[in-house]
Design a protein around this motif. Structure first.
Motif, PDB file in Angstrom:
ATOM      1  N   LYS A  26      -9.706  -5.632 -10.421  1.00 55.61           N
ATOM      2  CA  LYS A  26     -10.048  -6.583 -11.478  1.00 55.61           C
ATOM      3  C   LYS A  26     -11.369  -7.279 -11.160  1.00 55.61           C
ATOM      4  CE  LYS A  26      -5.193  -7.698 -12.527  1.00 55.61           C
ATOM      5  NZ  LYS A  26      -4.191  -8.796 -12.608  1.00 55.61           N
ATOM      6  N   ASP A  27     -12.150  -7.506 -12.193  1.00 57.54           N
ATOM      7  CA  ASP A  27     -13.418  -8.214 -12.031  1.00 57.54           C
ATOM      8  C   ASP A  27     -13.739  -8.966 -13.324  1.00 57.54           C
ATOM      9  OD1 ASP A  27     -15.848  -9.177 -11.259  1.00 57.54           O
ATOM     10  OD2 ASP A  27     -16.822  -7.228 -11.030  1.00 57.54           O
ATOM     11  N   LYS A  28     -13.752 -10.288 -13.257  1.00 53.79           N
ATOM     12  CA  LYS A  28     -14.101 -11.158 -14.394  1.00 53.79           C
ATOM     13  C   LYS A  28     -13.316 -10.813 -15.664  1.00 53.79           C
ATOM     14  CE  LYS A  28     -18.779 -12.075 -12.687  1.00 53.79           C
ATOM     15  NZ  LYS A  28     -20.225 -11.951 -12.948  1.00 53.79           N
ATOM     16  N   GLY A  29     -12.044 -10.590 -15.496  1.00 55.26           N
ATOM     17  CA  GLY A  29     -11.181 -10.314 -16.642  1.00 55.26           C
ATOM     18  C   GLY A  29     -11.040  -8.849 -16.994  1.00 55.26           C
ATOM     19  N   LYS A  40     -10.196  -5.016 -16.387  1.00 51.39           N
ATOM     20  CA  LYS A  40      -9.269  -4.285 -15.525  1.00 51.39           C
ATOM     21  C   LYS A  40      -9.762  -2.851 -15.367  1.00 51.39           C
ATOM     22  CE  LYS A  40      -5.173  -6.964 -16.850  1.00 51.39           C
ATOM     23  NZ  LYS A  40      -3.815  -6.910 -17.464  1.00 51.39           N
ATOM     24  N   PHE A  41      -9.819  -2.392 -14.128  1.00 52.81           N
ATOM     25  CA  PHE A  41     -10.256  -1.031 -13.809  1.00 52.81           C
ATOM     26  C   PHE A  41      -9.091  -0.293 -13.152  1.00 52.81           C
ATOM     27  CE2 PHE A  41     -13.981  -3.710 -13.926  1.00 52.81           C
ATOM     28  CZ  PHE A  41     -14.967  -2.937 -14.531  1.00 52.81           C
ATOM     29  N   ALA A  90      -7.749   2.103 -24.125  1.00 49.86           N
ATOM     30  CA  ALA A  90      -8.806   1.663 -23.207  1.00 49.86           C
ATOM     31  C   ALA A  90     -10.179   1.987 -23.781  1.00 49.86           C
ATOM     32  CB  ALA A  90      -8.648   2.332 -21.847  1.00 49.86           C
ATOM     33  N   ARG A  91     -11.155   1.145 -23.484  1.00 55.63           N
ATOM     34  CA  ARG A  91     -12.498   1.339 -24.026  1.00 55.63           C
ATOM     35  C   ARG A  91     -13.245   2.475 -23.327  1.00 55.63           C
ATOM     36  NH1 ARG A  91     -16.479  -3.672 -25.355  1.00 55.63           N
ATOM     37  NH2 ARG A  91     -14.706  -4.043 -26.749  1.00 55.63           N
ATOM     38  N   PHE A 116     -11.901  -3.891 -21.152  1.00 55.26           N
ATOM     39  CA  PHE A 116     -12.877  -4.980 -21.162  1.00 55.26           C
ATOM     40  C   PHE A 116     -12.173  -6.331 -21.219  1.00 55.26           C
ATOM     41  CE2 PHE A 116     -16.071  -7.551 -23.670  1.00 55.26           C
ATOM     42  CZ  PHE A 116     -16.935  -7.731 -22.598  1.00 55.26           C
ATOM     43  N   GLY A 117     -12.642  -7.247 -20.375  1.00 53.64           N
ATOM     44  CA  GLY A 117     -11.980  -8.542 -20.277  1.00 53.64           C
ATOM     45  C   GLY A 117     -12.690  -9.673 -21.013  1.00 53.64           C
TER      46      GLY A 117
END
Length: 208
Positions: free
Chosen positions: A26-29, A31-32, A59-60, A111-112
């Motif tokens: 996770k990074d700044k909302g 999700k990977f 998923a985008r 995307f977060g």
């Protein structure tokens, strides 16, 4: 990490993954979801990608990289809508830095709401790919070749002795008056094994 060059007599080894692995970064909302697979060919890769697209249909981005072949000359990196070289290349870079082949790594991004920027994206995909490898096990494998042999039944003991001596894998066999056998072994043994087989009276061999 295994050393593919540890047997100086052979140049038929390569590094790959022992199994599939997955996880979440996770990074700044954002999700990977990351996934790593040992693969044999492009058809298997297509099927794995299709399965993930079906499962994570909302998923985008489905970014990935794969490498095939002992020398790693067959490969591809895909950004799947992310800025050019921000996703596929960082994933491929982790595969290359670990000297892996016959491998597919996919990172599915949700995307977060907060943009990560080019540098942030590169780091996120690089980290996800590294975590996918870390969650797995790197193993050494050998390039395998397969041959067919046909021989008279009285030569069975001689053939089986050779199979045991060189630790050959019997893939299939048919025991009649004229026996047939499919053998598989590491590429580095090819000259040694084929010469020993040819020396057996009445035996015929061909590539599988």
């Amino acid at each position: 990490m295994p050393d593919p060059g540890q047997d100086s007599n052979f140049d038929d080894s390569f590094l790959t993954l022992a199994r599939s692995s997955e996880g979440l970064y996770k990074d700044k909302g954002s999700k990977f979801y990351f996934f790593a697979f040992p693969v044999q060919d492009e058809q298997e890769i297509k099927e794995l990608l299709a399965d993930l697209r079906k499962k994570y249909y909302d998923a985008r981005h489905h970014c990935f990289a794969w490498v095939l072949g002992k020398e790693g000359l067959d490969y591809r990196a895909n950004d799947d809508g992310e800025p050019n070289h921000s996703a596929g290349d960082p994933i491929l870079g982790q595969i290359r830095s670990n000297q892996l082949t016959d491998i597919l790594i996919v990172v599915v991004r949700y995307f977060g709401g907060t943009k990560l920027g080019m540098g942030g994206l590169i780091q996120a995909y690089k980290t996800s790919a590294a975590m996918a490898i870390e969650a797995n096990e790197i193993i050494e494998k050998q390039v395998k070749i397969r041959i067919q042999v046909q021989f008279p039944y009285p030569q069975m003991n001689e053939v089986m002795k050779l199979v045991k001596t060189h630790d050959l894998d019997i893939i299939a066999q048919e025991m009649t008056l004229d026996c047939q056998m499919s053998l598989e072994f590491r590429q580095g043994l090819e000259q040694r094994v084929t010469q020993a087989l040819v020396d057996i009276e009445g035996l015929e061999l061909s590539t599988a």
